[in-house]
Write a protein that holds these residues in place. Structure first.
Motif, PDB file in Angstrom:
ATOM      1  N   THR A 184       0.832  -1.299  -0.069  1.00  0.00           N
ATOM      2  CA  THR A 184      -0.118   0.145  -0.093  1.00  0.00           C
ATOM      3  C   THR A 184       0.925   1.232   0.022  1.00  0.00           C
ATOM      4  OG1 THR A 184      -1.701  -1.205   1.098  1.00  0.00           O
ATOM      5  CG2 THR A 184      -1.709   1.028   1.045  1.00  0.00           C
ATOM      6  N   LEU A 185       1.887   1.248   0.937  1.00  0.00           N
ATOM      7  CA  LEU A 185       2.831   2.348   0.983  1.00  0.00           C
ATOM      8  C   LEU A 185       3.655   2.643  -0.361  1.00  0.00           C
ATOM      9  CD1 LEU A 185       4.098   2.268   4.653  1.00  0.00           C
ATOM     10  CD2 LEU A 185       2.847   3.862   3.598  1.00  0.00           C
ATOM     11  N   TYR A 186       3.769   1.427  -0.811  1.00  0.00           N
ATOM     12  CA  TYR A 186       4.855   1.466  -1.979  1.00  0.00           C
ATOM     13  C   TYR A 186       3.621   2.330  -3.274  1.00  0.00           C
ATOM     14  CZ  TYR A 186       6.919  -0.132  -6.500  1.00  0.00           C
ATOM     15  OH  TYR A 186       7.436  -0.061  -7.762  1.00  0.00           O
ATOM     16  N   MET A 187       2.610   1.777  -3.481  1.00  0.00           N
ATOM     17  CA  MET A 187       1.703   2.352  -4.550  1.00  0.00           C
ATOM     18  C   MET A 187       1.452   3.607  -4.142  1.00  0.00           C
ATOM     19  SD  MET A 187      -0.975  -0.914  -5.738  1.00  0.00           S
ATOM     20  CE  MET A 187      -1.878  -0.833  -4.188  1.00  0.00           C
ATOM     21  N   TYR A 188       1.284   3.984  -2.972  1.00  0.00           N
ATOM     22  CA  TYR A 188       0.841   5.338  -2.567  1.00  0.00           C
ATOM     23  C   TYR A 188       1.960   6.519  -2.718  1.00  0.00           C
ATOM     24  CZ  TYR A 188      -0.798   9.435  -0.289  1.00  0.00           C
ATOM     25  OH  TYR A 188      -1.082  10.712   0.254  1.00  0.00           O
TER      26      TYR A 188
END
Length: 193
Positions: A161-165
């Motif tokens: 999630t952090l990577y995509m955000y």
């Protein structure tokens, strides 16, 4: 974290303009997208193959015996995968995986990306995936996170999630372009009826 890094690092490094420029310098720009997809798929296979659950640390546990909850989660799962599928089709899956670039090179046509509008090329240059929300639904609600959440699954969902955000760089100009495309398509469909 090592397995997650095996996916995130190549997926990010291969997207850098310097890597694209280096491949172009050696005349391999038509193979870039296929190489990117193959590398991503291989790193995902390694992640899936060697990922082991840590059931000793369970953060929550739910029973899915209540049928309305089961139907709700099943519906969310189906909708998320349909969004991913249609997003890939809308983005031209042959171009997304690199087949179109190689085919155009073989028959001596210019890069298919050169025929697209500046706004679309700009959007594609900094949008990681067309189905950002669908992946978040899958990471956070299905299939394992809904029943029991072990520490490793929480780590997987949080890091992805952090990577995509962090990589999601869509701005107001992109929204304006997408909205204008939506209005255009809406009016085209309206005139067909």
């Amino acid at each position: 974290m090592f397995l997650l890094s095996l996916f995130i690092l190549p997926h990010s490094l291969l997207a850098l303009p310097t890597v694209k420029g280096t491949l172009a310098k050696y005349g391999l720009q038509d193979l870039y997208r296929s190489f990117y997809v193959i590398t991503t798929a291989a790193s995902l296979q390694i992640l899936i193959r060697y990922w082991y659950d840590i059931p000793e640390v369970t953060l929550w546990k739910f029973s899915m015996n209540f049928k309305p909850f089961w139907w709700l989660y099943t519906t969310i799962h189906i909708i998320a995968w349909l969004l991913i599928y249609t997003g890939n089709i809308c983005m031209d899956v042959n171009e997304l995986i690199g087949i179109k670039q190689i085919y155009y090179s073989i028959i001596n046509l210019p890069d298919p990306n050169s025929r697209k509008s500046f706004q679309l090329r700009r959007l594609h240059s900094h949008m990681r995936h067309p189905s950002f929300v669908a992946f978040l639904l899958i990471f956070w609600s299905l299939p394992v996170m809904r029943i029991n959440c072990s520490l490793d699954r929480l780590l997987l969902a949080t890091i992805f999630t952090l990577y995509m955000y962090i990589a999601w760089a869509v701005d107001e100009e992109d929204y304006v372009y997408q909205y204008s495309q939506y209005i255009t398509k809406f009016h085209e469909l309206e005139t067909l009826q």
